[in-house]
Design a protein around this motif. Structure first.
Motif, PDB file in Angstrom:
ATOM      1  N   GLU A  62       0.848  -1.186   0.000  1.00  8.95           N
ATOM      2  CA  GLU A  62       0.000   0.000   0.000  1.00  8.95           C
ATOM      3  C   GLU A  62       0.885   1.239   0.000  1.00  8.95           C
ATOM      4  N   ILE A  63       0.515   2.224  -0.809  1.00  7.11           N
ATOM      5  CA  ILE A  63       1.277   3.461  -0.946  1.00  7.11           C
ATOM      6  C   ILE A  63       0.544   4.562  -0.191  1.00  7.11           C
ATOM      7  N   THR A  64       1.212   5.184   0.765  1.00  6.77           N
ATOM      8  CA  THR A  64       0.626   6.317   1.490  1.00  6.77           C
ATOM      9  C   THR A  64       1.426   7.566   1.174  1.00  6.77           C
ATOM     10  N   PHE A  65       0.735   8.594   0.706  1.00  6.65           N
ATOM     11  CA  PHE A  65       1.377   9.856   0.347  1.00  6.65           C
ATOM     12  C   PHE A  65       1.384  10.767   1.580  1.00  6.65           C
ATOM     13  N   LEU A  66       2.573  10.980   2.113  1.00 10.41           N
ATOM     14  CA  LEU A  66       2.715  11.809   3.310  1.00 10.41           C
ATOM     15  C   LEU A  66       2.915  13.278   2.962  1.00 10.41           C
ATOM     16  N   GLY A  67       3.344  13.558   1.754  1.00 13.53           N
ATOM     17  CA  GLY A  67       3.528  14.927   1.294  1.00 13.53           C
ATOM     18  C   GLY A  67       3.476  14.968  -0.212  1.00 13.53           C
ATOM     19  N   THR A  68       2.643  15.842  -0.776  1.00 10.64           N
ATOM     20  CA  THR A  68       2.427  15.871  -2.222  1.00 10.64           C
ATOM     21  C   THR A  68       2.685  17.256  -2.812  1.00 10.64           C
ATOM     22  N   GLY A  69       3.238  18.175  -2.020  1.00 11.52           N
ATOM     23  CA  GLY A  69       3.546  19.507  -2.509  1.00 11.52           C
ATOM     24  C   GLY A  69       5.030  19.644  -2.794  1.00 11.52           C
TER      25      GLY A  69
END
Length: 937
Positions: A589-596
């Motif tokens: 599973e991929i969790t995006f902790l920061g996308t900026g």
């Protein structure tokens, strides 16, 4: 050879552009004229756009704050537009004229001033970092401690970073200073020449400054001031205070507190002290308020109204106009009021307590002490930054009582975290996304109150006779001036809110959103063999997507509707990879902790991705500032600790600050959590300059890691090592890579890679086996010197005698589209690709060596990737980026705290149109608005 213009947008902060040779001259030119700011404030709707890029109306472009730069270089070849890039930037040769970082100077007024101390509640909800304290004056600002998330917190609560004059550290460690690098870089991007701030701390600060200079090379940006002796503070010196600042409005002194450990003879000794062990108590003393001037007394002493009245009020004696005598201030002034005093006490461990209790420099503040009687000092407020495991002990509570009727504020980490999120804006977006699609957004923005790992409430209160105190609350104030307002002020404390409040607000704003969660749930519960269900789902998506022109059988770009329908059916019937079809929810599973990109913002943190392998551990891909806090928001306070303990590897794409400044905090916490437990150092894979930072920083804290250069993890090298066919001919040289002589990035590093680190490679081999991975290798990409992407491929599985290939995950890091990444992404199960700019800003993407959304999607399409997830959006798109929906056939937009399970990939693109309902009425300001408001006024 054609020249490509490189307009350099003024509003991208320096942290995005930094490389070992940074673009300082480009980043400082912020807000150069009122006209440019006015233009930048233009608002535009953030809807999906259906018109072709060349025919759109571009309010962004027309009201742009871009300053045209001279044409700098020719692009290689020029024929292939898809791989155009800024060569100078890629090679680290784009540095220009460097100015000095401006330190602020202000005229101070010691009399007519407002002053208070305020709790900045970073970490109070997630317990990942130390709270900060703001000491506010009309003309000066001081911050004590700058942990991770401070910059994002200030943006959320409109605390102006440009007004900060001094930062003081109570300890030098990742918990108290993790936010410093990002803060320094943001200030450096303000104004024509940039701004800087004075940073104060014990001599350990020199180690931190040395580490930061490995990626902040302009020394003028770091105005650090260490006090105390080199190394550890001696016992005699720790008893005394050191005055570090003394001006018209405040006197700040520092008192050293170091741990003392019991020896075998049961005596306390300060042995085995390490940098970072020393804590500081800060005493902030305001000048006394002079008594009221009495004109009648002055006249009786023979003084005429005039300048001598002013001199007496300033504390100077004058000659009487009528008598042969001197007139002194106390002859004409009423009794003075002692200036308020605030103590900030950081006692991090019980080993520091005995030293704290014996400090002679504090005795003058104790009630009924002979020292206080002589000097007349009284403490009005004490802010305690130590954890509750220390501050609630009997000895500490007894010590607090020595100060008498003082207001005690307990700001250290409590046994349990507070439930209300500190970042309300981020929590609000997370709650809304969770309401619409809880499958992809399991975090509601709120998390349960948990007792911290390793802490029990038993015996915390070992005495019922505790000293009277108040718990710290976010934005709680204690007023110091005007004197009439002396005391606590709770008016600024944010109002309480709940998940239910946010959902109710959402439904009142957008009534049609009430039906969306049920529609989204059908994607997970429908029967895949039921053709009618699939048709109805496709029909529902067709009706709702806004890129179809009304009253026409054509799209805005002239495409026939029939072609779109065929494309939609092709998408819905796209063959699902075997690894996905046969997956379980415990595979990956991929969790995006920061996308900026660039710097933390109100709604998006900087780059970080957590690859959860469940029972086999996890891997972090990039680790920007605030990564630990995001893990706590996604998995809970204790769940995040478990995730950190089970990390197998951290991979860093390049040295820009928005991709790695959260690394020290994660490593230090892991080392602390695993202390006394058999374990191996954590493998960190990254560019060579990162190793210099980590080695320098490890003098402050035990990071317990092993470093491996990305250049030693290129595909040929890793494959050769894993096959145990290690010979000289199998070892790849730079000549076989993107950095070969004559290539576009020849100059990235003139020295060849050092000999392979076989110990680290052996560690990598073990990591792969434990993680269930067949291979992990780095891919050179086009962004800055030593920038890489990464490929992870899982091992094959056997199911009922059938061999199922493993999934393949590719992460681009920061890059222009390049053949190397396309080749690496062939038949990827998931490609995570940066999409910093919208399609209309391709020139700027080339200048910055980033990708547009369309370019990112084309990379995945060319490579035959099954699913493409876009991330690393410019902060000019704070909530949702501008994307043409016609490009979204197998693509998804990443949001912070979004979790994508391998088993959910088939439905991923179908969910995106429903998420846009949340943002259909959103207006966003140009990036100038957001940053200017956060740091300037």
């Amino acid at each position: 050879m054609p020249q490509v213009p490189s307009p350099l947008r003024l509003l991208l902060p320096l942290s995005q552009t930094l490389a070992p040779a940074p673009l300082l001259h480009l980043s400082r030119r912020l807000f150069t004229s009122p006209a440019s700011v006015g233009r930048a404030a233009t608002l535009r709707a953030l809807a999906y756009r259906g018109q072709p890029a060349g025919r759109r109306h571009h309010p962004c472009r027309e009201s742009s704050t871009l300053r045209k730069a001279p044409k700098e270089e020719e692009m290689d070849g020029g024929a292939n537009k898809e791989v155009s890039f800024n060569r100078k930037r890629a090679e680290g040769r784009d540095a220009g004229k460097r100015g000095s970082m401006e330190l602020k100077t202000r005229r101070l007024n010691p009399v007519n001033t407002t002053c208070y101390v305020q709790i900045l509640g970073t970490g109070m909800d997630t317990q990942d970092t130390s709270p900060s304290i703001l000491l506010f004056f009309d003309k000066q600002r001081f911050i004590f401690n700058a942990g991770e998330g401070l910059q994002r917190f200030c943006t959320e609560h409109k605390i102006k970073l440009s007004k900060i004059d001094h930062i003081f550290l109570t300890r030098v460690c990742s918990e108290t200073a993790g936010g410093l690098p990002g803060l320094v870089l943001t200030l450096a991007g303000i104004g024509d020449e940039g701004m800087s701030v004075n940073i104060w701390g014990p001599s350990d600060l020199d180690f931190l400054a040395g580490a930061m200079r490995s990626f902040i090379p302009n020394r003028a940006m770091l105005h650090t001031h260490s006090f105390g002796v080199e190394g550890n503070v001696s016992s005699s010196q720790s008893k005394d205070s050191v005055v570090i600042l003394d001006d018209e409005v405040v006197r700040i002194s520092a008192i050293f507190v170091k741990p003392r450990y019991e020896s075998e003879a049961n005596s306390l000794e300060d042995i085995d002290l390490k940098p970072g062990d020393t804590a500081i108590v800060y005493a902030c003393e305001l000048p006394e308020i002079k008594g009221k001037f009495d004109p009648a007394k002055a006249a009786a002493l023979g003084l005429k109204p005039g300048p001598k009245y002013r001199e007496l009020q300033l504390g100077n004696s004058v000659q009487s106009d009528q008598f042969d005598k001197m007139v002194h201030p106390n002859d004409v002034l009423g009794p003075s009021i002692p200036g308020p005093t605030v103590l900030l006490v950081d006692c991090p461990t019980q080993s520091h307590m005995q030293e704290l209790f014996s400090l002679q420099a504090l005795s003058c503040f104790y009630e009924n002490s002979s020292d206080q009687t002589e000097c007349g000092k009284k403490v009005n407020c004490i802010i305690h930054l130590g954890p509750s495991s220390v501050t609630k002990s009997v000895d500490y509570q007894s010590w607090m009582k020595k100060f008498g009727a003082t207001q005690h504020i307990m700001a250290g980490h409590e046994t349990k975290n507070i439930e209300i999120p500190i970042l309300k804006g981020s929590a609000r977006i997370s709650s809304r996304l969770n309401f619409v699609c809880s499958q992809l957004f399991p975090s509601s923005g709120f998390w349960p109150v948990e007792t911290a790992n390793g802490v029990t409430e038993k015996n915390m209160y070992t005495s019922l006779e505790t000293c009277e105190s108040v718990p710290a609350q976010n934005l709680l104030k204690f007023h110091l001036r005007p004197y009439a307002q002396l005391g606590l002020d709770r008016a600024s404390i944010p109002s309480l809110f709940t998940y239910e409040d946010i959902v109710e607000e959402l439904i009142s704003e957008i009534p049609e959103v009430r039906e969306v969660p049920e529609r989204v749930r059908k994607f997970w519960h429908h029967n895949p063999d039921d053709k009618s269900t699939l048709a109805s789902v496709g029909s529902m998506l067709m009706v709702e997507e806004p890129w179809i022109s009304q009253n026409s059988d054509k799209l805005a770009d002239g495409t026939h509707l029939q072609e779109v329908v065929q494309r939609k059916h092709a998408k819905d019937n796209q063959e699902i990879p075997t690894c996905v079809e046969n997956s379980t929810r415990e595979d990956m599973e991929i969790t995006f902790l920061g996308t900026g990109s660039s710097q933390p913002s109100k709604y998006r943190n900087v780059s970080s991705i957590y690859v959860n392998l469940f029972a086999r551990g996890g891997i972090l891909l990039d680790c920007g500032e605030g990564t630990l806090g995001q893990l706590k928001r996604r998995f809970g306070v204790n769940g995040a600790d478990e995730a950190v303990k089970s990390l197998r590897c951290i991979w860093i794409s390049h040295i820009h600050a928005d991709h790695h400044t959260g690394l020290a905090r994660v490593l230090a916490l892991r080392s602390k959590l695993l202390k006394g437990v058999p374990h191996k150092p954590l493998l960190v894979i990254g560019p060579r300059p990162l190793e210099r930072f980590l080695k320098a920083y490890s003098t402050l804290e035990d990071l317990d890691m092993q470093f491996l250069d990305c250049r030693h993890t290129l595909k040929p090298s890793v494959e050769a090592f894993l096959s145990e066919n290690v010979n000289e001919s199998a070892i790849p040289q730079l000549e076989t890579t993107l950095f070969a002589p004559g290539s576009r990035m020849e100059n990235f590093n003139r020295k060849p890679a050092s000999p392979r680190d076989t110990t680290s490679l052996n560690n990598l081999k073990e990591v792969l086996q434990e993680s269930g991975l067949e291979i992990l290798y780095s891919v050179p990409v086009v962004h800055c010197p030593q920038a890489f992407g990464v490929v992870l491929r899982a091992m094959e599985k056997n199911s009922a005698g059938k061999v199922i290939p493993g999934w393949k995950l590719v992460y681009s890091g920061d890059t222009r589209p390049c053949p190397e990444l396309i080749d690496a992404s062939r038949d990827a199960t998931v490609l995570i690709h940066e999409a910093t700019f919208e399609d209309s800003m391709k020139d700027e993407a080339i200048a910055r060596n980033h990708s547009t959304t369309k370019e990112a999607i084309e990379v995945g399409t060319s490579a035959g990737a099954y699913r493409i997830i876009l991330t690393h959006f410019s902060q000019r798109y704070p909530k949702i980026p501008v994307i043409d929906e016609v490009d979204m056939e197998k693509t998804c937009i990443a949001f912070d705290l979004m979790s994508v399970n391998l088993a959910d990939l088939p439905v991923l693109p179908k969910v995106v149109p429903h998420l846009k309902v949340l943002f259909k009425d959103e207006l966003v300001a140009e990036e100038a608005d957001e940053i200017q408001e956060a740091v300037m006024y």
